[in-house]
Structure formats: structure tokens, C-alpha cells
Design a protein around this motif. Structure first.
Motif, PDB file in Angstrom:
ATOM      1  N   ALA A 148       0.834  -1.205   0.000  1.00 17.41           N
ATOM      2  CA  ALA A 148       0.000   0.000   0.000  1.00 17.41           C
ATOM      3  C   ALA A 148       0.867   1.252   0.000  1.00 17.41           C
ATOM      4  CB  ALA A 148      -0.923  -0.005   1.218  1.00 17.41           C
ATOM      5  N   GLU A 149       2.031   1.167   0.650  1.00 21.06           N
ATOM      6  CA  GLU A 149       2.971   2.290   0.721  1.00 21.06           C
ATOM      7  C   GLU A 149       3.415   2.743  -0.669  1.00 21.06           C
ATOM      8  OE1 GLU A 149       5.548   5.049   2.657  1.00 21.06           O
ATOM      9  OE2 GLU A 149       3.845   3.915   3.367  1.00 21.06           O
ATOM     10  N   GLN A 150       3.500   1.809  -1.599  1.00 20.20           N
ATOM     11  CA  GLN A 150       3.934   2.137  -2.962  1.00 20.20           C
ATOM     12  C   GLN A 150       2.898   2.981  -3.695  1.00 20.20           C
ATOM     13  OE1 GLN A 150       4.968  -1.547  -4.902  1.00 20.20           O
ATOM     14  NE2 GLN A 150       6.482  -2.063  -3.346  1.00 20.20           N
ATOM     15  N   VAL A 151       1.641   2.838  -3.316  1.00 16.25           N
ATOM     16  CA  VAL A 151       0.562   3.566  -3.985  1.00 16.25           C
ATOM     17  C   VAL A 151       0.181   4.837  -3.227  1.00 16.25           C
ATOM     18  CG1 VAL A 151      -1.809   3.397  -4.831  1.00 16.25           C
ATOM     19  CG2 VAL A 151      -0.318   1.388  -4.901  1.00 16.25           C
ATOM     20  N   ILE A 152       0.066   4.706  -1.896  1.00 19.58           N
ATOM     21  CA  ILE A 152      -0.317   5.840  -1.047  1.00 19.58           C
ATOM     22  C   ILE A 152       0.682   5.917   0.105  1.00 19.58           C
ATOM     23  CG2 ILE A 152      -2.131   6.896   0.361  1.00 19.58           C
ATOM     24  CD1 ILE A 152      -4.144   5.086  -1.102  1.00 19.58           C
ATOM     25  N   PRO A 153       1.736   6.723  -0.042  1.00 19.24           N
ATOM     26  CA  PRO A 153       2.729   6.843   1.025  1.00 19.24           C
ATOM     27  C   PRO A 153       2.095   7.362   2.322  1.00 19.24           C
ATOM     28  CG  PRO A 153       3.541   7.822  -0.999  1.00 19.24           C
ATOM     29  CD  PRO A 153       2.094   7.515  -1.220  1.00 19.24           C
ATOM     30  N   PHE A 154       2.571   6.826   3.444  1.00 16.09           N
ATOM     31  CA  PHE A 154       2.066   7.192   4.767  1.00 16.09           C
ATOM     32  C   PHE A 154       3.268   7.279   5.687  1.00 16.09           C
ATOM     33  CE2 PHE A 154      -0.715   5.499   8.496  1.00 16.09           C
ATOM     34  CZ  PHE A 154      -0.962   6.767   8.948  1.00 16.09           C
ATOM     35  N   GLY A 155       3.822   8.489   5.826  1.00 21.66           N
ATOM     36  CA  GLY A 155       5.092   8.665   6.522  1.00 21.66           C
ATOM     37  C   GLY A 155       4.982   9.273   7.897  1.00 21.66           C
ATOM     38  N   TRP A 160      -3.523   9.708   9.771  1.00 18.48           N
ATOM     39  CA  TRP A 160      -4.609   9.110   9.013  1.00 18.48           C
ATOM     40  C   TRP A 160      -5.778   8.871   9.964  1.00 18.48           C
ATOM     41  CZ3 TRP A 160      -3.297   5.952   4.270  1.00 18.48           C
ATOM     42  CH2 TRP A 160      -4.434   5.536   3.588  1.00 18.48           C
ATOM     43  N   LEU A 161      -6.945   9.387   9.612  1.00 22.62           N
ATOM     44  CA  LEU A 161      -8.150   9.150  10.394  1.00 22.62           C
ATOM     45  C   LEU A 161      -8.637   7.729  10.099  1.00 22.62           C
ATOM     46  CD1 LEU A 161     -10.546  10.058  12.177  1.00 22.62           C
ATOM     47  CD2 LEU A 161     -11.647  10.845  10.075  1.00 22.62           C
ATOM     48  N   VAL A 162      -8.758   6.923  11.132  1.00 20.31           N
ATOM     49  CA  VAL A 162      -9.247   5.550  10.962  1.00 20.31           C
ATOM     50  C   VAL A 162     -10.769   5.609  10.982  1.00 20.31           C
ATOM     51  CG1 VAL A 162      -9.151   3.186  11.818  1.00 20.31           C
ATOM     52  CG2 VAL A 162      -7.191   4.697  12.128  1.00 20.31           C
ATOM     53  N   LEU A 174      -4.533  -0.229   8.968  1.00 19.04           N
ATOM     54  CA  LEU A 174      -3.871   1.054   9.230  1.00 19.04           C
ATOM     55  C   LEU A 174      -2.921   0.994  10.423  1.00 19.04           C
ATOM     56  CD1 LEU A 174      -6.714   3.582   8.404  1.00 19.04           C
ATOM     57  CD2 LEU A 174      -4.700   2.990   7.047  1.00 19.04           C
ATOM     58  N   ILE A 175      -3.107   0.004  11.301  1.00 20.95           N
ATOM     59  CA  ILE A 175      -2.155  -0.144  12.411  1.00 20.95           C
ATOM     60  C   ILE A 175      -0.764  -0.412  11.849  1.00 20.95           C
ATOM     61  CG2 ILE A 175      -1.487  -1.591  14.374  1.00 20.95           C
ATOM     62  CD1 ILE A 175      -4.502  -2.103  14.840  1.00 20.95           C
ATOM     63  N   MET A 176      -0.646  -1.397  10.972  1.00 22.47           N
ATOM     64  CA  MET A 176       0.664  -1.713  10.411  1.00 22.47           C
ATOM     65  C   MET A 176       1.143  -0.620   9.468  1.00 22.47           C
ATOM     66  SD  MET A 176       3.138  -3.884  10.650  1.00 22.47           S
ATOM     67  CE  MET A 176       2.536  -5.446  11.259  1.00 22.47           C
ATOM     68  N   ARG A 177       0.241   0.016   8.765  1.00 23.37           N
ATOM     69  CA  ARG A 177       0.660   1.121   7.894  1.00 23.37           C
ATOM     70  C   ARG A 177       1.331   2.223   8.712  1.00 23.37           C
ATOM     71  NH1 ARG A 177      -2.015   3.246   3.207  1.00 23.37           N
ATOM     72  NH2 ARG A 177       0.140   3.826   2.904  1.00 23.37           N
ATOM     73  N   ALA A 178       0.753   2.541   9.871  1.00 15.76           N
ATOM     74  CA  ALA A 178       1.338   3.558  10.737  1.00 15.76           C
ATOM     75  C   ALA A 178       2.675   3.084  11.322  1.00 15.76           C
ATOM     76  CB  ALA A 178       0.365   3.928  11.857  1.00 15.76           C
ATOM     77  N   LEU A 179       2.765   1.813  11.642  1.00 21.11           N
ATOM     78  CA  LEU A 179       3.984   1.268  12.241  1.00 21.11           C
ATOM     79  C   LEU A 179       5.169   1.260  11.285  1.00 21.11           C
ATOM     80  CD1 LEU A 179       2.611  -1.782  14.227  1.00 21.11           C
ATOM     81  CD2 LEU A 179       3.514   0.333  15.188  1.00 21.11           C
ATOM     82  N   LEU A 180       4.918   1.234   9.985  1.00 19.78           N
ATOM     83  CA  LEU A 180       6.029   1.201   9.024  1.00 19.78           C
ATOM     84  C   LEU A 180       7.018   2.329   9.259  1.00 19.78           C
ATOM     85  CD1 LEU A 180       4.628   0.283   5.484  1.00 19.78           C
ATOM     86  CD2 LEU A 180       6.199  -1.038   6.915  1.00 19.78           C
ATOM     87  N   HIS A 181       6.521   3.534   9.461  1.00 19.54           N
ATOM     88  CA  HIS A 181       7.382   4.702   9.592  1.00 19.54           C
ATOM     89  C   HIS A 181       7.148   5.517  10.858  1.00 19.54           C
ATOM     90  CE1 HIS A 181       8.595   3.887   5.507  1.00 19.54           C
ATOM     91  NE2 HIS A 181       7.340   3.983   5.111  1.00 19.54           N
ATOM     92  N   GLY A 182       6.255   5.029  11.717  1.00 16.79           N
ATOM     93  CA  GLY A 182       5.966   5.776  12.935  1.00 16.79           C
ATOM     94  C   GLY A 182       4.950   6.888  12.727  1.00 16.79           C
ATOM     95  N   ALA A 183       4.058   6.708  11.763  1.00 18.78           N
ATOM     96  CA  ALA A 183       3.018   7.713  11.503  1.00 18.78           C
ATOM     97  C   ALA A 183       1.908   7.579  12.545  1.00 18.78           C
ATOM     98  CB  ALA A 183       2.461   7.528  10.090  1.00 18.78           C
ATOM     99  N   ALA A 184       0.980   8.499  12.517  1.00 11.42           N
ATOM    100  CA  ALA A 184      -0.133   8.496  13.484  1.00 11.42           C
ATOM    101  C   ALA A 184      -1.445   8.253  12.771  1.00 11.42           C
ATOM    102  CB  ALA A 184      -0.179   9.823  14.227  1.00 11.42           C
TER     103      ALA A 184
END
Length: 184
Positions: A148-155, A160-162, A174-184
Motif C-alpha cells: 500500500a505504501e507504494q501507492v499511497i505513502p504514509f510517513g 490518518w483518520l481511521v 492502518l495499524i501496520m501502515r502507521a507502524l512502518l514509519h511511525g506515523a499516526a
């Protein structure tokens, strides 16, 4: 250590004291919240599998899902006091209460998780009949987030509102998406 990691470790200790062990399946009935996210990470720390349940389920449906997914405990938020029997019931606010609405950054690599461990069982919508549980490992969630990071970066600077419920894979992911880079 970040504040959120301290909460995760404290919640994992509470779960351990409540008898949760590696390999256990822990059902969760809660709205989206920081506490529910801490519960997920605490379960992963203990190598327990999270089974988020729909907040729209009746008490009978909750009971049936718990039995079908072979859960050893049910964690409830205060607004979902459903009558269940034959299972250990834990209260989310006693396990994970952050006492704040702030959520500081934590990255996947800080958690020390085994990619091959079972992470979650997400129930399907049941559109073709009975809802079925789909087992995901930590690696499944991680690789999905990386794709998903390749299409919609989340840094790191992003939030990101869940808006989708965490019992749905799109909300839970979205939990793991946030964990990739420490996003909220």
C-alpha cells in the motif's frame, strides 16, 4: 523508550497477569481507539492472536464468534457490555487506558515481533452465508502495508483518520501502515 511502547508493555503485563499466553486468541469488542490499538500491540508482544469483533454483533453473535474462533478471552470497552458465558472477560480501560488522546510515534522495528507469528483473525462480512475467520500473520500485515505504501505513502509526518472499523481489514490494516514509519 517512547510513551506508547511503555503503554504497550504495561498492557502486555496486564494481559499476562490475566492469564493470556502465547498462542491464545483474544477477542476484542471495541470502537476504534488508541486503547484498542495498544491492546493489539500488547497481544502481539505476547504472541497472542487478536480477533476484532463487529460492534454490530448481538450477544448471541459475539458468543458464536468467540466459540468458532476458539478465543480464550474477550476484551470489552465500556460501551459494549454484552452478556457472554464460558470465557474470561477483561475490560479494555483496565488493561490499556492511556489517559490521553496523544499517540506518539512507534515503528514496527521497535516492537521486535516475529513475522511468522499469528497476528489476527479478521471475520469476513458473511455476504455469501456464514462469516469466516481469515488468519493473518505479522508478515501478512507487514507486506500488505509495504504494498500500500507504494501507492499511497504514509510517513512519519502524516496522520490518518481511521474511519473504517478496526474489525474490518481496511481499518485494521492502518495499524501496520502507521507502524512502518511511525506515523499516526
Amino acid at each position: 523508550m517512547s510513551e506508547i511502547l511503555e503503554h504497550v508493555h504495561r498492557a502486555a503485563d496486564h494481559l499476562l497477569q490475566a492469564g493470556i499466553r502465547p498462542g491464545d486468541r483474544v477477542a476484542c469488542l471495541s470502537r476504534n481507539s488508541e486503547d484498542a490499538t495498544v491492546l493489539v500491540l500488547a497481544c502481539w508482544q505476547l504472541e497472542a492472536t487478536v480477533v476484532p469483533l463487529s460492534t454490530r454483533y448481538s450477544a448471541a453473535m459475539v458468543q458464536a464468534a468467540i466459540k468458532a474462533m476458539q478465543c480464550t478471552a474477550l476484551v470489552l470497552s465500556p460501551s459494549f457490555e454484552k452478556p457472554v458465558s464460558g470465557i474470561k472477560v477483561l475490560h479494555l480501560e483496565r488493561i490499556c487506558s492511556l489517559g490521553t488522546n496523544l499517540f506518539d510515534a512507534v515503528r514496527f522495528d521497535q516492537l521486535g515481533l516475529d513475522p511468522d507469528q499469528e497476528a489476527s483473525i479478521i471475520l469476513t462480512s458473511g455476504s455469501s452465508g456464514q462469516a469466516r475467520g481469515v488468519l493473518h500473520t505479522i508478515a501478512n500485515h507487514l507486506y500488505s502495508a509495504q504494498g500500500a505504501e507504494q501507492v499511497i505513502p504514509f510517513g512519519l509526518a502524516d496522520t490518518w483518520l481511521v474511519s473504517l472499523p478496526m474489525y474490518h481489514i481496511s481499518g485494521f490494516s492502518l495499524i501496520m501502515r502507521a507502524l512502518l514509519h511511525g506515523a499516526a
